[in-house]
Scaffold this motif. Structure first.
Motif, PDB file in Angstrom:
ATOM      1  N   ASN A  38     -35.199  -4.020 -49.957  1.00 53.14           N
ATOM      2  CA  ASN A  38     -36.430  -4.400 -51.128  1.00 53.14           C
ATOM      3  C   ASN A  38     -35.241  -3.027 -52.193  1.00 53.14           C
ATOM      4  N   SER A  39     -35.599  -4.144 -53.406  1.00 55.14           N
ATOM      5  CA  SER A  39     -34.263  -3.823 -54.467  1.00 55.14           C
ATOM      6  C   SER A  39     -35.168  -2.282 -55.348  1.00 55.14           C
ATOM      7  N   LEU A  40     -36.378  -1.803 -54.806  1.00 60.26           N
ATOM      8  CA  LEU A  40     -36.661  -0.442 -55.482  1.00 60.26           C
ATOM      9  C   LEU A  40     -37.771   0.414 -55.178  1.00 60.26           C
ATOM     10  N   PRO A  41     -36.247   0.947 -54.223  1.00 61.84           N
ATOM     11  CA  PRO A  41     -36.507   2.094 -52.829  1.00 61.84           C
ATOM     12  C   PRO A  41     -38.023   2.912 -53.219  1.00 61.84           C
ATOM     13  N   GLU A  42     -37.446   3.491 -54.726  1.00 60.49           N
ATOM     14  CA  GLU A  42     -39.013   4.349 -55.091  1.00 60.49           C
ATOM     15  C   GLU A  42     -39.009   6.011 -54.580  1.00 60.49           C
ATOM     16  N   LEU A  43     -38.082   6.491 -54.016  1.00 62.94           N
ATOM     17  CA  LEU A  43     -38.047   6.988 -53.131  1.00 62.94           C
ATOM     18  C   LEU A  43     -36.159   8.239 -53.428  1.00 62.94           C
ATOM     19  N   ASP A  44     -36.414   9.375 -53.178  1.00 59.05           N
ATOM     20  CA  ASP A  44     -35.387   9.991 -52.820  1.00 59.05           C
ATOM     21  C   ASP A  44     -34.964  10.625 -52.104  1.00 59.05           C
ATOM     22  N   ILE A  45     -33.549  11.238 -51.680  1.00 63.43           N
ATOM     23  CA  ILE A  45     -33.153  11.243 -49.855  1.00 63.43           C
ATOM     24  C   ILE A  45     -33.992  12.114 -49.463  1.00 63.43           C
ATOM     25  N   ASP A  46     -33.917  13.023 -49.738  1.00 62.26           N
ATOM     26  CA  ASP A  46     -34.710  14.547 -49.926  1.00 62.26           C
ATOM     27  C   ASP A  46     -36.265  14.137 -49.140  1.00 62.26           C
ATOM     28  N   GLN A  47     -36.768  13.123 -49.592  1.00 58.81           N
ATOM     29  CA  GLN A  47     -38.270  12.779 -48.773  1.00 58.81           C
ATOM     30  C   GLN A  47     -37.918  11.592 -48.025  1.00 58.81           C
ATOM     31  N   VAL A  48     -36.647  11.803 -47.136  1.00 55.45           N
ATOM     32  CA  VAL A  48     -36.045  11.059 -45.504  1.00 55.45           C
ATOM     33  C   VAL A  48     -36.860  11.544 -44.740  1.00 55.45           C
ATOM     34  N   SER A  49     -37.172  12.115 -43.845  1.00 51.83           N
ATOM     35  CA  SER A  49     -37.107  12.307 -42.515  1.00 51.83           C
ATOM     36  C   SER A  49     -37.021  11.431 -41.295  1.00 51.83           C
ATOM     37  N   ILE A  50     -36.329  11.633 -40.672  1.00 49.98           N
ATOM     38  CA  ILE A  50     -35.931  11.327 -39.526  1.00 49.98           C
ATOM     39  C   ILE A  50     -36.785  11.530 -38.205  1.00 49.98           C
ATOM     40  N   GLY A  51     -36.654  12.298 -38.474  1.00 48.71           N
ATOM     41  CA  GLY A  51     -37.299  12.952 -36.869  1.00 48.71           C
ATOM     42  C   GLY A  51     -38.110  12.150 -35.846  1.00 48.71           C
ATOM     43  N   THR A  52     -38.467  12.077 -34.619  1.00 54.52           N
ATOM     44  CA  THR A  52     -38.873  12.148 -34.111  1.00 54.52           C
ATOM     45  C   THR A  52     -39.932  12.791 -33.215  1.00 54.52           C
ATOM     46  N   LYS A  53     -40.830  11.996 -31.954  1.00 52.63           N
ATOM     47  CA  LYS A  53     -41.548  13.022 -31.023  1.00 52.63           C
ATOM     48  C   LYS A  53     -41.183  11.789 -30.081  1.00 52.63           C
ATOM     49  N   LEU A  54     -40.945  12.912 -28.475  1.00 53.76           N
ATOM     50  CA  LEU A  54     -40.665  12.363 -27.363  1.00 53.76           C
ATOM     51  C   LEU A  54     -41.372  13.397 -26.284  1.00 53.76           C
TER      52      LEU A  54
END
Ligand SMILES: Cc1cc2nc3c(=O)[nH]c(=O)nc-3n(C[C@H](O)[C@H](O)[C@H](O)COP(=O)(O)O)c2cc1C
Length: 347
Positions: A38-54
């Motif tokens: 994807n050439s146009l992510p239109e996001l910045d790193i602070d908006q990305v969460s990698i948390g999950t739930k078990l």
């Protein structure tokens, strides 16, 4: 001091042979899965969460150290180091099989270090599926576990020189799932799971399943090496890969959470697993390899950089979280398309 029983010696051999067969250039089915760039992510790193739930537990990391060690002085030391690494990085950690400490209580210390050196971390116990509710409770209490892994390892037992030949496991799992009050994960040990096995587990109430597939640590090769005749070499490609197992899970009629492990070599394999439906990802061989070649701070640094790189990959894909990751396009190489067709799996 722990006594050196036959089982204790076996744990040391497993570590030695897993490392002997480790191959930095190993290819596996993760190489046959590709994201569309994807050439146009239109996001910045602070908006990305990698948390999950078990289950109901929120985890900051989508991957964890999967079950490996304990049961001998040497593997007790590895458990202590892994616990330190888990505490430093904040990722969950599973114990190796505690079955040995149920039979030989003076070996329990080689597992208790997992909690001693990581007092507030998320820790998973581990026992074989031949055990019932009381043993499950003892294993949980031994390390004050937040969850329990039950391993199903028929293919390993077949090749293990001293392996079992009686596999009646569903009743035990059924009892544990209904009478133990921590979340239960039923896991393979590197041979993957079919939709039929996943379905059978889900039908008795299992809510979390680690398909642990082929592609990394290979317990048929390891156990065959321990045999005098080395006569099971013909089975070294047995089982479904982790990717195939995740595809199998898609066609199982269940809402059980699926966990991926087996052959996870890097952050991209983790992100591919998450995209293919895994809620979380277990890593064993790669972390052990790192630890055996450096010191715990090197392995902790590797884990911290993986956490950052997973976030980078989601950013590149334009995914703010794991839910959005599921919508990102992927394609498969022909061998996996062939597998999907023959197994009648529709994504
Ligand atoms: C040295 C070693 C010991 C292991 N011992 C256990 C164990 O006691 N219980 C278990 O459930 N899995 C055990 N496993 C299997 C792992 O949890 C995992 O399912 C398998 O290694 C595939 O993941 P990998 O390719 O990342 O190593 C062991 C793996 C290794 C490398």
């Amino acid at each position: 001091m722990a006594k050196a029983s036959q089982q204790s010696h076996r744990k040391d051999e497993h570590v030695f042979l897993a490392e002997k067969f480790h191959d930095d250039d190993r290819r596996n089915d993760f190489d046959h899965v590709h994201f569309i760039h994807n050439s146009l992510p239109e996001l910045d790193i602070d908006q990305v969460s990698i948390g999950t739930k078990l289950g109901n537990d929120a985890l900051r990391s989508p991957f964890y150290i999967n079950g490996m060690t304990g049961g001998s002085p040497r593997t007790g030391k590895i458990n202590r180091q892994l616990a330190e690494i888990a505490a430093l990085t904040g990722i969950p950690m599973a114990s190796g099989s505690q079955t040995i400490a149920l039979a030989e209580p003076d070996l329990a210390d080689t597992f208790k270090v997992i909690r001693q050196y990581n007092p507030s971390g998320f820790v998973l116990g581990n026992i074989g599926a031949g055990h019932g509710v009381e043993d499950a409770k003892k294993a949980i209490a031994m390390i004050d576990a937040n969850a329990l892994e039950i391993h199903v390892n028929a293919a390993q037992e077949i090749v293990m020189p001293e392996g079992d030949r009686e596999y009646h496991w569903l009743d035990n799992i059924d009892q544990i799932v209904h009478h133990v009050d921590v979340p239960i994960i039923v896991k393979e040990v590197g041979f993957g799971m079919s939709r039929e096995s996943i379905q059978q587990l889900a039908e008795i109430g299992v809510k979390m399943i680690d398909v642990s597939g082929r592609g990394g640590t290979n317990f048929i090769k390891i156990e065959n090496e321990r045999r005098h005749e080395k006569d099971f070499g013909f089975m070294s490609a047995w089982g479904q890969s982790t990717v195939q197992s995740l595809l199998e899970a898609h066609s199982a009629d269940t809402d059980a959470q699926i966990i991926a492990s087996g052959g996870v070599r890097n952050p991209l394999d983790i992100v591919k697993s998450l995209r293919l439906g895994a809620s979380a990802v277990g890593v064993s061989g790669e972390i052990l390899h790192s630890l055996l070649h450096g010191d715990p701070t090197d392995t902790a640094a590797m884990i911290m950089s993986w956490l950052g790189q997973i976030q980078d990959l989601l950013l590149l894909l334009g995914a703010r979280n794991l839910d959005e990751l599921h919508t990102k396009d992927i394609y498969f190489d022909p061998e996996l398309v062939n597998y999907l067709q023959q197994r009648d799996i529709h994504l």
